[in-house]
Enzyme design. Sequence first.
Site, PDB file in Angstrom:
ATOM      1  N   PHE A 121       0.858  -1.177   0.000  1.00 49.74           N
ATOM      2  CA  PHE A 121       0.000   0.000   0.000  1.00 49.74           C
ATOM      3  C   PHE A 121       0.896   1.229   0.000  1.00 49.74           C
ATOM      4  CE2 PHE A 121      -4.486   1.096   0.758  1.00 49.74           C
ATOM      5  CZ  PHE A 121      -5.082  -0.086   0.382  1.00 49.74           C
ATOM      6  N   GLN A 142      -7.768  14.882   3.810  1.00 49.55           N
ATOM      7  CA  GLN A 142      -7.127  14.084   2.761  1.00 49.55           C
ATOM      8  C   GLN A 142      -7.997  13.927   1.514  1.00 49.55           C
ATOM      9  OE1 GLN A 142      -6.424   9.550   3.070  1.00 49.55           O
ATOM     10  NE2 GLN A 142      -4.401  10.458   3.207  1.00 49.55           N
ATOM     11  N   HIS A 187      -8.170  11.609  -1.638  1.00 51.67           N
ATOM     12  CA  HIS A 187      -7.657  10.339  -2.168  1.00 51.67           C
ATOM     13  C   HIS A 187      -7.442  10.515  -3.667  1.00 51.67           C
ATOM     14  CE1 HIS A 187      -7.332   6.146  -3.253  1.00 51.67           C
ATOM     15  NE2 HIS A 187      -7.392   5.790  -1.989  1.00 51.67           N
ATOM     16  N   LEU A 235     -14.634   5.758  -4.397  1.00 48.36           N
ATOM     17  CA  LEU A 235     -13.252   5.355  -4.186  1.00 48.36           C
ATOM     18  C   LEU A 235     -12.841   4.168  -5.055  1.00 48.36           C
ATOM     19  CD1 LEU A 235     -10.782   5.792  -2.350  1.00 48.36           C
ATOM     20  CD2 LEU A 235     -11.776   4.109  -0.811  1.00 48.36           C
ATOM     21  N   GLU A 237      -6.502   2.210  -3.149  1.00 50.27           N
ATOM     22  CA  GLU A 237      -5.059   2.282  -3.327  1.00 50.27           C
ATOM     23  C   GLU A 237      -4.467   0.895  -3.599  1.00 50.27           C
ATOM     24  OE1 GLU A 237      -3.570   4.943  -0.426  1.00 50.27           O
ATOM     25  OE2 GLU A 237      -1.558   4.111  -0.484  1.00 50.27           O
ATOM     26  N   ARG A 246      -0.756   9.575  -0.242  1.00 45.34           N
ATOM     27  CA  ARG A 246      -1.919  10.076  -0.973  1.00 45.34           C
ATOM     28  C   ARG A 246      -1.852  11.566  -1.289  1.00 45.34           C
ATOM     29  NH1 ARG A 246      -6.548   6.625   2.247  1.00 45.34           N
ATOM     30  NH2 ARG A 246      -6.056   4.635   1.226  1.00 45.34           N
ATOM     31  N   HIS A 251     -11.785  12.580   1.047  1.00 41.09           N
ATOM     32  CA  HIS A 251     -11.843  11.209   1.550  1.00 41.09           C
ATOM     33  C   HIS A 251     -11.799  11.089   3.065  1.00 41.09           C
ATOM     34  CE1 HIS A 251     -11.396   6.920   1.412  1.00 41.09           C
ATOM     35  NE2 HIS A 251     -10.186   6.920   1.924  1.00 41.09           N
ATOM     36  N   ARG A 255      -2.870  10.936   6.359  1.00 41.46           N
ATOM     37  CA  ARG A 255      -2.991   9.550   6.799  1.00 41.46           C
ATOM     38  C   ARG A 255      -2.480   8.592   5.735  1.00 41.46           C
ATOM     39  NH1 ARG A 255      -6.493   5.659   5.722  1.00 41.46           N
ATOM     40  NH2 ARG A 255      -8.253   6.869   4.950  1.00 41.46           N
TER      41      ARG A 255
END
Lengths: 615, 248
Positions: free
Chosen positions: A116, A251, A253, A263, A266, A297, A377, A419
């Site tokens: 990730f 954040q 994304h 979404l 990732e 991100r 996000h 994050r």
Amino acid sequence: MNYHRFDCIIVGSGGAGLMAALEASKLAGTAVVSKLYPTRSHTGAAQGGIAAALANLEDDTWENHAYDTIKGGDFLVDQTAAEVLCREAVECIYDLEHMGLPFDRTPDGRISQRRFGGHTKPNPVYDPAAPAGTEAAKPRIPVKRACHSADRTGHMILQTLYQQCIKQGVTFFDEFHMLDLIMVEGECRGIVAIEIATSELHVFHAKSVLLATGGFGRMFKVSSNAFALTGDGPAIAYRHGIPLEDMEFYQFHPTGIYRLGILLSEACRGDGGVMFNGEGERFMEKYAPNLKDLASRDVCSRSIYQEVRAGRGVGGKDYVYLDIRAETINKYKTSPTGEPVDSAWVSKRLPDIIDFARTYLGVDPIHEPMPIQPTAHYAMGGLPTDVHGRVLRDESGAFIAGLYSAGESACVSVHGANRLGTNSLVDLVVFGRRTGREMARFALDRPFQSLPPKPEAYVKAEIEAVLARPRVEPWVKIRDEMQRTMMDECGVFRTADTLTKARDVLVDLQNRYRSTGVQDKGTVFNTGLLEVLELGCLLDLAQATVASALARKESRGAHSREDFPTRDDSQFFRHTFIFKDGEYPGRIGYKDVDVILRQVDGRMEPKYPLEIRKY
Amino acid sequence: MSMRTLTVRIKRYVPERDRAPRWEEFKVEADPHDRVLDVIQKVKWDQDETIGLRRSCAHGVCGSDAMRINGVNRLACKVLIKSLPSDVLTLEPILGLPVIKDLIVDMKPFFDHYKSVLPYLINDDPPPTTERLQSPEERARFDDTTRCILCACCTAACPPFWGDDKYVGPAAIVNAHRFIFDSRDRGAAERLDILNDTEGVWRCRTVFNCTNACPREIKVTQAIQEVKQALLTGEVDTHSIVNIHQET
């Protein structure tokens, strides 16, 4: 008046709320109050994985995970909390597995793990003298740390926790919408909620109250968030004078479905997917030469914006491509196994992503790339808490007796300024569990405190006022303007000019909000009324976000000020605390970042020294 | 693709206002890429705020917005306008559960059936310090039924359930299946006992409505058949996938 009394009241039934309920109900009388049926909570939409250094597929340590978390958060992370997160992640994953969570498996029957963004380990062949671009020139390399169940890991977590709550006989008040906290002498003594099916008000008298209401992405136009994510918990606490921490860090994304914002995990890139601009160029090579598409991100989202601004969006428009075709993964040698992959492998790893693309884009990602754009996000900010979920009264670190928060509504802070992917799920289970224990322990130690007369009076008056007001203008116009303003003026990039504009627009919207009413005056599922009250929460949080962003004159993590493009540790290596003053954001205070020191050659030195963040 | 003018027919029932359900029509401009959910919300926000519906995630994973769309059970957020054969969009609440308001039904009977089949892992052996081992084949054995989002599209499409609301219904059986065939679970006998009841799996008449209705494309009828088979043979194979009933 409907009156209920429980030692512990948990508001919200996502991962954090249910995990806390499982813990608290072992010790104390506990009820969960949620505006949705628990299985509708947005934890269920999380896709790619939940990180823990199990080292099932390759060497890894929780210390690697902690370093990544702190660096990913651009050093605004509280370091003790980050270590708690990453250490306890490991036992929490085993707990979830023992509860029955169906993780995917390795050939030898262990929990499978995938790569990730931003999750790395030291490169064993690293050589600082190696020529740029070679494998040995990379100080850190991606690691398989995200435990997964295809691309529906959040669904499995939510289902498993709900199943365990049924097994344990946890009490639920489903479709009860919290509208107020009962605060007396600076302590929390319960909540007021409306039963959606009847519009009756209910007073829940409690010794401990946990706000686990999730995020507030619905303040932005393009968002991955469910309609329900309106920040009710933080907004209502904020109105009671409780501060909000680090609200400027929101954040985006990088890979949301174009226009809809849904979404696309990732995990697409963890499993080898690559992003391309309109010229067919793998643009992340320019912005993050080592990790490329697996950079964190905020970095990826900014890169997409910059490509679009330079006219290199697809067809000159405001989107780029995410490509998960097997031929692309093989061409760029991004397969996580090191071996070539085929379409069947991609389909098995990312079945829901493929379904979303086919349904909403009419694109088959097995054969074509998917149009994507950054989507709002996740809130790194929220209610300030310690590592036991206790909400802080102010930047001095004093607590509010009886009030707790966990999950996205809280700011522990383990995410700092940005994050890492999968860490939201880790946060839910680790701090949900800790908070459940703490709130039950606190409740057992003290008697019920008395309630004021008519604790529901404020809510009752507020509802009557909204119902009595004429519908001067449709409230959806106010919502749409807020969402457009936040997206355009307080999004991936900000300046003093855009933020000032947003601030002024929001003042106007608040005034208009307070003068318009609803069409539906009924009592059975009056969802129009509830949507209006939710909009009120979003407007307050939007104002807090803009005011916090204006005050932070630097760029760090997800907060990118084009007028202050660099990180300024001399002034802003600290958390923002914003307080409400009457109708508007008021005082802003700051709290130092928690830093772990260790002894090196007889001197105390930071365990995680500040560094310029590069991927 | 250009905008379409839709006639949205909604079966309305507002208990404070209506003595019986009635049809109401709205005209709305819709983008072909819009979801049915977008169209309903557009009508709600612009024309009649009193329309009642549930929704949350808006992309088919939370299971809130199950309804009858042109006569079949679907999630409103998973049907795009471009897929509609005509410009008339007919919306009704799902069948078999009491209507509370408009498109909103009482989900309590549905969740009670779900809870009745012990939908949680049962294994009282002390767990190891790390994970319980499970082979990829054992994990694959029950993968299909782990995907259920409890939207009720299947149960509310089931003719035996329409006729007998005591029948546990397809969704409950799907969730029992998810544990019966999990190699880590020890509660299969107990669950099979529950499902052997007159209101258990034998109410199923293999109509396949459930399978056709499932927005997650779970092979619901096959899962029910596998539970029946386990009851008939007294054996639960948690290791390999067997195709008892080939579905088309």
